[in-house]
Design an enzyme around this catalytic site. Sequence first.
Site, PDB file in Angstrom:
ATOM      1  CD  GLU A  29      -2.414  -1.476   2.642  1.00 25.24           C
ATOM      2  OE1 GLU A  29      -2.318  -0.592   3.515  1.00 25.24           O
ATOM      3  OE2 GLU A  29      -2.917  -2.585   2.860  1.00 25.24           O
ATOM      4  CG  LEU A  58      -6.197  -0.693   3.053  1.00 23.45           C
ATOM      5  CD1 LEU A  58      -6.684   0.695   3.460  1.00 23.45           C
ATOM      6  CD2 LEU A  58      -6.767  -1.732   3.986  1.00 23.45           C
ATOM      7  CD  GLU A  60      -3.622  -4.994   5.294  1.00 22.28           C
ATOM      8  OE1 GLU A  60      -3.318  -3.778   5.315  1.00 22.28           O
ATOM      9  OE2 GLU A  60      -4.805  -5.407   5.272  1.00 22.28           O
ATOM     10  CD  GLN A  82       0.147   2.237   5.143  1.00 21.77           C
ATOM     11  OE1 GLN A  82      -0.882   2.461   5.784  1.00 21.77           O
ATOM     12  NE2 GLN A  82       0.303   2.595   3.882  1.00 21.77           N
ATOM     13  CG  PHE A  83       1.480   0.737  10.901  1.00 24.16           C
ATOM     14  CD1 PHE A  83       2.265   1.357  11.868  1.00 24.16           C
ATOM     15  CD2 PHE A  83       0.922   1.524   9.902  1.00 24.16           C
ATOM     16  CE1 PHE A  83       2.485   2.724  11.839  1.00 24.16           C
ATOM     17  CE2 PHE A  83       1.127   2.887   9.864  1.00 24.16           C
ATOM     18  CZ  PHE A  83       1.924   3.493  10.834  1.00 24.16           C
ATOM     19  CG  ASP A  85      -0.071  -2.612  14.963  1.00 22.76           C
ATOM     20  OD1 ASP A  85       0.999  -2.188  14.453  1.00 22.76           O
ATOM     21  OD2 ASP A  85      -0.301  -2.557  16.175  1.00 22.76           O
ATOM     22  CB  ILE A  87       0.799  -8.600   9.656  1.00 25.87           C
ATOM     23  CG1 ILE A  87       1.503  -9.463   8.608  1.00 25.87           C
ATOM     24  CG2 ILE A  87       0.746  -9.325  11.018  1.00 25.87           C
ATOM     25  CD1 ILE A  87       2.993  -9.645   8.859  1.00 25.87           C
ATOM     26  CG  PHE A  88      -3.047  -9.677  13.191  1.00 23.56           C
ATOM     27  CD1 PHE A  88      -2.161 -10.638  13.643  1.00 23.56           C
ATOM     28  CD2 PHE A  88      -2.968  -8.409  13.744  1.00 23.56           C
ATOM     29  CE1 PHE A  88      -1.225 -10.358  14.621  1.00 23.56           C
ATOM     30  CE2 PHE A  88      -2.033  -8.116  14.733  1.00 23.56           C
ATOM     31  CZ  PHE A  88      -1.168  -9.092  15.163  1.00 23.56           C
ATOM     32  CG  HIS A 129      -1.180   2.649  13.986  1.00 22.27           C
ATOM     33  ND1 HIS A 129      -2.453   2.881  14.458  1.00 22.27           N
ATOM     34  CD2 HIS A 129      -1.244   2.763  12.637  1.00 22.27           C
ATOM     35  CE1 HIS A 129      -3.260   3.138  13.437  1.00 22.27           C
ATOM     36  NE2 HIS A 129      -2.550   3.075  12.316  1.00 22.27           N
TER      37      HIS A 129
END
Length: 324
Positions: A29, A58, A60, A82-83, A85, A87-88, A129
């Site tokens: 992203e 957007l 993941e 991007q963060f 957090d 990734i889930f 984040h």
Amino acid sequence: MATQNMVQAINDGLRHEMRRDPRVVVLGEDVGKVGGVFRVTAGLYDEFGDERVIDTPLSEGGIIGCAIGMALYGLVPVPEIQFSDFIFPAYDQIVSELAKMRFRSGGEYAAKVVIRTPVGGGIRGGLYHSQSPEALFIHVAGLKVVCPSTPEDAKGLLLASIRDPDPVLFFEPKRIYRAAKGDVPEGEHLVEIGKARTVREGKHVTLIAWGAMVYEAIAAADEAEKQGVSCEILDLRTLWPVDIEAIVASVKKTGRVVIVHEAPKTCGFGAELVALVNEKAFLYLEAPPIRVTGFDTPFPYTLENEYLPLAHRILPAVLETARF
């Protein structure tokens, strides 16, 4: 040598590998024209174009699923989440597909994917984040997990990760993206995956840390030195495979160990390190291993500095184990 911060060193590493190997592609992203939310991929779009620096929707799960497909067809994708957090939504793709590709194909197919993502607190990012999810991926067979603390190691480990035949989670501690600066070799520079770095030699306590917490360990060791306690500091750099030989050698010398990480204590990677120390160096211990970690709560916003295992929380643990 060039003096760089971590953002510059990672950008340099990506650029070097993309010039060296036309199979290397970057996707994620805003990684293209914008250059990423932290500007880590700035300028790559201008040099390599939209076929090798790809702005994605957007999604993941879509980013990682696409990267796996690319890898199976011979490309070397380096997707950015991007963060960490975020990734889930891609966790199933990573643990059910990416990590198992070599095993399920009997070694016929390998998925060379390096997933880059910023981790940790220290930027007032709040609970969505600031997380450190390394233990969730270390637990999964088939993945390697890397977390550098210096610009030099960030570039060297990134090059090694891109050339590694297996998938790598490359965690970048965003708190020190621009705060950590140092000399970085120009051009070809590799740091071997699986080797810890001895930051400082010491006699009384082994301090184990990685990422941004290496600097907190150094600060705590400086204060401990004033009170007569000498700390040896190990920067793991590679969380898995972990350099157990370096850990055992240090613990044999000091007899005491304090482990520092930002993630919550329960089932954090520190627990595995304590187990390994007990299995491999129990007879050399002079005190119980201690973990200084984040708390078993969501990551807070206003109480960020109370949550993080900063030097003021590490120092009492060092002194306690030294005096045990």
